[in-house]
Design a protein around this motif. Structure first.
Motif, mmCIF file in Angstrom:
data_model
loop_
_atom_site.group_PDB
_atom_site.id
_atom_site.type_symbol
_atom_site.label_atom_id
_atom_site.label_comp_id
_atom_site.label_asym_id
_atom_site.label_seq_id
_atom_site.Cartn_x
_atom_site.Cartn_y
_atom_site.Cartn_z
ATOM 1 N N ALA A 282 -74.773 -23.952 -36.882
ATOM 2 C CA ALA A 282 -74.285 -24.354 -35.557
ATOM 3 C C ALA A 282 -73.035 -23.568 -35.174
ATOM 4 O O ALA A 282 -72.893 -23.129 -34.031
ATOM 5 N N ILE A 283 -72.109 -23.386 -36.115
ATOM 6 C CA ILE A 283 -70.896 -22.672 -35.753
ATOM 7 C C ILE A 283 -71.144 -21.169 -35.638
ATOM 8 O O ILE A 283 -70.480 -20.480 -34.860
ATOM 9 N N LYS A 288 -71.389 -16.841 -31.720
ATOM 10 C CA LYS A 288 -72.225 -15.814 -31.095
ATOM 11 C C LYS A 288 -72.285 -15.981 -29.581
ATOM 12 O O LYS A 288 -72.298 -14.987 -28.833
ATOM 13 N N LEU A 289 -72.299 -17.235 -29.120
ATOM 14 C CA LEU A 289 -72.412 -17.512 -27.688
ATOM 15 C C LEU A 289 -71.063 -17.692 -27.002
ATOM 16 O O LEU A 289 -71.006 -18.143 -25.863
ATOM 17 N N GLY A 290 -69.976 -17.355 -27.692
ATOM 18 C CA GLY A 290 -68.674 -17.355 -27.045
ATOM 19 C C GLY A 290 -68.013 -18.707 -26.933
ATOM 20 O O GLY A 290 -67.176 -18.913 -26.046
ATOM 21 N N ARG A 291 -68.346 -19.640 -27.825
ATOM 22 C CA ARG A 291 -67.709 -20.958 -27.837
ATOM 23 C C ARG A 291 -66.672 -21.043 -28.957
ATOM 24 O O ARG A 291 -66.761 -20.325 -29.943
ATOM 25 N N LYS A 292 -65.710 -21.937 -28.802
ATOM 26 C CA LYS A 292 -64.868 -22.330 -29.922
ATOM 27 C C LYS A 292 -65.643 -23.359 -30.743
ATOM 28 O O LYS A 292 -66.615 -23.945 -30.252
ATOM 29 N N MET A 310 -69.371 -16.203 -41.792
ATOM 30 C CA MET A 310 -68.674 -15.827 -40.571
ATOM 31 C C MET A 310 -67.993 -14.471 -40.709
ATOM 32 O O MET A 310 -67.969 -13.672 -39.768
ATOM 33 N N ARG A 311 -67.433 -14.188 -41.888
ATOM 34 C CA ARG A 311 -66.787 -12.888 -42.090
ATOM 35 C C ARG A 311 -67.817 -11.761 -42.046
ATOM 36 O O ARG A 311 -67.544 -10.680 -41.524
ATOM 37 N N ASP A 312 -69.006 -12.010 -42.605
ATOM 38 C CA ASP A 312 -70.045 -10.984 -42.606
ATOM 39 C C ASP A 312 -70.610 -10.757 -41.205
ATOM 40 O O ASP A 312 -70.819 -9.614 -40.787
ATOM 41 N N ALA A 313 -70.900 -11.862 -40.498
ATOM 42 C CA ALA A 313 -71.551 -11.758 -39.189
ATOM 43 C C ALA A 313 -70.582 -11.360 -38.080
ATOM 44 O O ALA A 313 -70.970 -10.683 -37.129
ATOM 45 N N PHE A 314 -69.335 -11.797 -38.192
ATOM 46 C CA PHE A 314 -68.344 -11.557 -37.141
ATOM 47 C C PHE A 314 -67.043 -11.027 -37.751
ATOM 48 O O PHE A 314 -66.054 -11.769 -37.842
ATOM 49 N N ARG A 475 -74.808 -8.819 -39.864
ATOM 50 C CA ARG A 475 -73.739 -8.641 -38.891
ATOM 51 C C ARG A 475 -74.316 -8.727 -37.490
ATOM 52 O O ARG A 475 -75.341 -8.110 -37.178
ATOM 53 N N GLU A 476 -73.674 -9.508 -36.634
ATOM 54 C CA GLU A 476 -74.142 -9.647 -35.270
ATOM 55 C C GLU A 476 -73.813 -8.386 -34.475
ATOM 56 O O GLU A 476 -72.810 -7.715 -34.729
#
Length: 485
Positions: A282-283, A288-292, A310-314, A475-476
């Motif tokens: 979910a996070i 990815k969609l620009g939410r906090k 999160m570190r890998d994807a963003f 990675r996104e």
């Protein structure tokens, strides 16, 4: 790529975290995928880089409940909350079900739903993901907490998987209960579905655009992709064992499922909360969609997995991690309260893969494994042993050395809260040194204290395999994300 200061990841009981750290009416969207009272134990799977058949499995959580003092206390908290309708329903359920495991589960959920109602904005929504074993009871609790007028949809997530059905139909769906916080204005964006194969066949394979006036279908156009409002049943595939998304967590949901929910019921820059965040799908979707986002989980296994994901994807994403030890005193406190959570946290501090579980003796004295390549090609491993007690001695060093010999591991790491004795240091030094392909040498048995970990000391190991623990999240595409934002 846009970062979102204020995104937070919490280790701890979500009830305590919600009460201490999340303000009233501060969240725009809540998604929760709580345990289902399945009376099962779920293990998280770790693949070794060698592809060995005996992959390590760690008990992620037990979805088992029992009526005890904790359940009775939660029941009393609901009674004292002033939420009359919610308590009336809970009391009626207790009279019907009795004081059993299902009632303990529902009581645990009821006291948390009250907190989730408190933190949700008037324009916000909640999506509760469950399966048919408890969905009917949970819907009653949601009616009592949010009001039956605020029920919006029972979304059916359909999927295909190999299942065995004996005397019944195959169970291939989950339930997602969608509620709004109030009857007033709320955030909702109508999503559109692609045309069905049958529709495309009627149209000669061409996608068409439906044209509406005042909500009434008037005509179709062949110029654009056809769109029809999204129904309340969603056909989204589960993650197969070889999916690039799969990270090894037992209840991981597809990213597409969470992206759909977040796109429908929140706006860019708003806050998404997942109080049972597991492996963090979910996070991930929220980022990815620009939410906090705010994520909460009660195990260090989940928290370390989400951090890595999160570190890998963003890369460069801005978020804070709360509740994990930040100094020696808090690490010692965790060691006193829960030795297994302490072990998992300590293992994550040296980037090791957790090994073994809660069963005494099941790990053979090994708490973690670090895979490395001493020549850049061949894979070897370093064993990690964690000791959170005050009494350590030479026999523990000998035990780790024995495990190294048994597992043919050239390096061992002894992580200790207590200071090692001179005799322990001599025993470790006597194990000798390991030489890599370039002639560099490393202590074969290394002792590292918690104090040294907080000073940034890391194990001395040749080239560490980057895929040695949790599977790496892809990675996104940040260029694509910038266009989305």
């Amino acid at each position: 790529m846009r970062n979102h200061p204020g995104s937070r990841l919490y280790y701890g009981d979500n009830l305590a975290v919600l009460r201490s750290h999340v303000e009233d009416a501060s969240v725009d969207l809540i998604y929760l995928d709580p345990p289902f009272n399945s009376n099962a134990t779920y293990n998280i799977l770790f693949k070794s880089p060698t592809g060995a058949s005996a992959d390590a499995q760690i008990e992620a959580f037990e979805d088992t409940w029992a009526w005890n003092d904790h359940a009775e206390d939660a029941f009393d908290q609901v009674a004292r909350s002033g939420a009359t309708h919610a308590f009336d329903l809970l009391r009626a359920m207790r009279a019907f079900l009795g004081e059993n495991d299902m009632m303990a589960y529902l009581t645990m959920m009821a006291v948390r739903l009250l907190e989730l109602h408190r933190v949700l904005k008037p324009t916000g929504s909640l999506y509760l993901h469950c399966d048919p074993t408890a969905s009917h009871y949970l819907k009653l609790l949601l009616d009592g907490t949010f009001g039956k007028r605020n029920f919006r949809n029972e979304v059916i997530w359909c999927y295909r998987k190999w299942s065995v059905a004996q005397g019944q139909f195959v169970r291939n769906h989950d339930v997602i209960l969608f509620y709004s916080r109030s009857e007033g204005p709320r955030t909702f964006h109508t999503l559109y579905a692609d045309p069905s194969p049958g529709t495309l066949k009627r149209w000669g394979g061409k996608k068409q655009q439906a044209v509406f006036e005042d909500g009434v279908r008037k005509a179709t156009s062949t110029d654009e992709a056809a769109r029809s409002p999204m129904p309340d049943w969603w056909d989204i595939s589960v993650l197969n064992p070889n999916s690039k998304e799969r990270l090894g967590y037992p209840t991981q949901k597809p990213l597409a499922l969470l992206e759909r929910i977040i796109a429908a019921s929140s706006n860019e820059g708003e806050v998404v909360l997942d109080p049972f965040c597991g492996c963090g799908t979910a996070i991930h979707a929220a980022q990815k969609l620009g939410r906090k986002w705010i994520g909460i989980d009660v195990t260090h296994l989940a928290i370390s997995l989400i951090e890595k994901r999160m570190r890998d994807a963003f890369p460069g994403a801005a978020f804070t991690v709360e509740g994990t030890p930040k100094d020696l005193a808090s690490a010692e406190d965790l060691a006193r309260r829960d030795k297994y959570q302490f072990q998992w946290w300590a293992v994550s501090m040296v980037d090791a893969m957790p090994f073994g579980g809660r069963k005494k003796g099941a790990d053979g004295g090994i708490d973690g494994v670090i895979y490395f390549k001493p020549d850049g090609k061949r894979t070897d491993k370093a064993l990690v042993s964690v000791k959170g007690g005050d009494n350590v001695g030479v026999p523990m060093i000998r035990d780790l050395h024995s495990a190294m010999e048994r597992e043919r591991a050239p390096i061992g790491i002894f992580l200790t809260k207590a200071l090692p004795t001179p005799a322990m240091e001599r025993e470790a030094a006597a194990v000798g040194r390991f030489e890599d392909a370039w002639g560099r040498t490393y202590p074969r048995l290394q002792i590292i204290t918690l104090a040294e970990l907080f000073r940034g000391v890391k194990p001395q190991i040749p080239y560490v395999d980057p895929a040695h623990a949790f599977r790496r999240a892809g990675r996104e595409d940040t260029a694509k994300q910038d266009k989305l934002l």
